[in-house]
Write a protein that holds these residues in place. Structure first.
Motif, PDB file in Angstrom:
ATOM      1  N   CYS A 196       0.834  -1.204   0.000  1.00  0.00           N
ATOM      2  CA  CYS A 196       0.000   0.000   0.000  1.00  0.00           C
ATOM      3  C   CYS A 196       0.870   1.255   0.000  1.00  0.00           C
ATOM      4  N   ASP A 197       1.911   1.277   0.818  1.00  0.00           N
ATOM      5  CA  ASP A 197       2.816   2.428   0.855  1.00  0.00           C
ATOM      6  C   ASP A 197       3.562   2.581  -0.465  1.00  0.00           C
ATOM      7  N   SER A 198       3.974   1.458  -1.049  1.00  0.00           N
ATOM      8  CA  SER A 198       4.708   1.499  -2.310  1.00  0.00           C
ATOM      9  C   SER A 198       3.837   2.018  -3.442  1.00  0.00           C
ATOM     10  N   VAL A 199       2.568   1.601  -3.452  1.00  0.00           N
ATOM     11  CA  VAL A 199       1.630   2.077  -4.472  1.00  0.00           C
ATOM     12  C   VAL A 199       1.372   3.564  -4.307  1.00  0.00           C
ATOM     13  N   ALA A 200       1.190   4.003  -3.074  1.00  0.00           N
ATOM     14  CA  ALA A 200       0.928   5.420  -2.825  1.00  0.00           C
ATOM     15  C   ALA A 200       2.100   6.290  -3.264  1.00  0.00           C
ATOM     16  N   GLU A 201       3.307   5.804  -3.058  1.00  0.00           N
ATOM     17  CA  GLU A 201       4.500   6.599  -3.362  1.00  0.00           C
ATOM     18  C   GLU A 201       4.898   6.535  -4.835  1.00  0.00           C
ATOM     19  N   GLY A 202       4.810   5.351  -5.447  1.00  0.00           N
ATOM     20  CA  GLY A 202       5.340   5.220  -6.793  1.00  0.00           C
ATOM     21  C   GLY A 202       4.532   4.384  -7.767  1.00  0.00           C
ATOM     22  N   MET A 203       3.267   4.078  -7.397  1.00  0.00           N
ATOM     23  CA  MET A 203       2.373   3.327  -8.281  1.00  0.00           C
ATOM     24  C   MET A 203       2.919   1.949  -8.644  1.00  0.00           C
ATOM     25  N   ARG A 204       3.646   1.348  -7.717  1.00  0.00           N
ATOM     26  CA  ARG A 204       4.168   0.002  -7.938  1.00  0.00           C
ATOM     27  C   ARG A 204       4.019  -0.831  -6.671  1.00  0.00           C
ATOM     28  N   LEU A 205       3.758  -2.128  -6.876  1.00  0.00           N
ATOM     29  CA  LEU A 205       3.809  -3.061  -5.769  1.00  0.00           C
ATOM     30  C   LEU A 205       5.261  -3.261  -5.364  1.00  0.00           C
ATOM     31  N   THR A 206       5.499  -3.869  -4.221  1.00  0.00           N
ATOM     32  CA  THR A 206       6.878  -4.129  -3.794  1.00  0.00           C
ATOM     33  C   THR A 206       7.576  -5.101  -4.746  1.00  0.00           C
TER      34      THR A 206
ATOM     35  N   TRP B 140       0.957  -0.835 -10.441  1.00  0.00           N
ATOM     36  CA  TRP B 140      -0.402  -0.814  -9.888  1.00  0.00           C
ATOM     37  C   TRP B 140      -0.630   0.563  -9.283  1.00  0.00           C
ATOM     38  N   PRO B 141      -1.621   1.332  -9.781  1.00  0.00           N
ATOM     39  CA  PRO B 141      -1.686   2.757  -9.441  1.00  0.00           C
ATOM     40  C   PRO B 141      -2.498   3.148  -8.216  1.00  0.00           C
ATOM     41  N   VAL B 142      -3.418   2.306  -7.753  1.00  0.00           N
ATOM     42  CA  VAL B 142      -4.286   2.706  -6.640  1.00  0.00           C
ATOM     43  C   VAL B 142      -4.347   1.596  -5.590  1.00  0.00           C
ATOM     44  N   PRO B 143      -4.547   1.951  -4.321  1.00  0.00           N
ATOM     45  CA  PRO B 143      -4.609   0.924  -3.273  1.00  0.00           C
ATOM     46  C   PRO B 143      -5.904   0.124  -3.345  1.00  0.00           C
ATOM     47  N   VAL B 144      -5.801  -1.159  -3.087  1.00  0.00           N
ATOM     48  CA  VAL B 144      -6.968  -2.036  -2.933  1.00  0.00           C
ATOM     49  C   VAL B 144      -6.830  -2.634  -1.540  1.00  0.00           C
ATOM     50  N   VAL B 145      -7.528  -2.041  -0.585  1.00  0.00           N
ATOM     51  CA  VAL B 145      -7.351  -2.411   0.819  1.00  0.00           C
ATOM     52  C   VAL B 145      -8.707  -2.731   1.437  1.00  0.00           C
TER      53      VAL B 145
END
Length: 260
Positions: free
Chosen positions: A62-72, A77-82
């Protein structure tokens, strides 16, 4: 030779036999009753529409997506799915445990293997809209992440990504044009000019802005699209062009639809 958009995509659904076993065992699990928005996300997640996701995002993802639109993993992946849940519910859950995800009338739709539990910084806005069905809940206070197993219902006939891909394969559709629902009329005429079929996919984004358009492009690709009519917004166009190779769609310029 099978074209890439004709090939099946990975779903998160277990077999019917495994589903029966998991559903029977779910009676012993803590259960979260999904909101309407969460139900919609779960359907997209388990059907493969959210490929390459394997479940609700972990805190690191989630943090990685928020910062750079990528999964770890590095995947785009551009948006969080939580999964946002009430604090009172989260207090009963620990990482390493399974919980049941229930739909209307208490039907168990999936099992979430919880790996992460965290509070968004500053409390954070809820990741989904709607009211919690949990009595006395403070909704959206805590997020749960981890892999998901979808449980097929008896006689479940889903027309998700693999349903569309099978249709395109049967009809030998070599070009499939997707678009924003607002541009469907122009896209329909343009599809004829391109010798393509139009993908009538009307999935409302859970977010707004250019990232949401990139998200929609990935969902359309997962459903079997090969081409995408660019929206008119310049910022959205720039983002889609920047990631066109990873999205894997041929981008069609809006002016190509002018006057058709």
């Amino acid at each position: 030779m099978t074209l890439p958009h004709h090939q099946p995509i990975r779903e998160l659904m277990v077999s019917p036999d495994a589903g029966q076993q998991l559903r029977a065992g779910a009676e012993r699990l803590l259960a979260w009753d999904l909101t309407a928005a969460q139900l919609a996300e779960l359907e997209l997640l388990t059907s493969g529409a959210f490929f390459p996701l394997r479940g609700f995002l972990t805190q690191a993802d989630c943090d990685s997506v928020a910062e750079g639109m990528r999964l770890t993993s590095g995947a785009l992946w551009p948006v969080p799915v939580v999964l946002d849940v009430a604090a009172e519910f989260a207090d009963q859950v620990e990482p390493g445990e399974d919980i049941a995800l229930r739909g209307p009338q208490g039907a168990v739709l999936a099992i979430l293997s919880v790996t992460d539990k965290w509070r968004p910084e500053g409390g954070g806005p809820p990741a989904v809209s709607g009211e919690s069905s949990q009595p006395g809940a403070t909704f959206g206070a805590v997020r749960l992440g981890g892999p998901v197993k979808g449980l097929p219902a008896v006689g479940d006939a889903r027309n998700g990504p693999n349903g569309w891909r099978a249709h395109f394969r049967t009809q030998d559709c070599k070009r499939v044009l997707a678009c924003d629902p607002a541009d469907e009329m122009a896209a329909g005429r343009l599809a004829v000019e391109l010798g393509a079929v139009l993908l009538p996919l009307k999935i409302a984004p859970f977010h707004i802005g250019p990232r949401a358009a990139l998200w929609q492009a990935l969902v359309c690709r997962n459903h079997g699209a090969t081409h995408l009519l660019l929206p008119a917004d310049p910022a959205t166009q720039a983002l889609l062009r920047q990631y066109r190779e990873e999205v894997g769609l041929v981008l069609v310029e809006p002016e190509d639809a002018t006057g058709l």
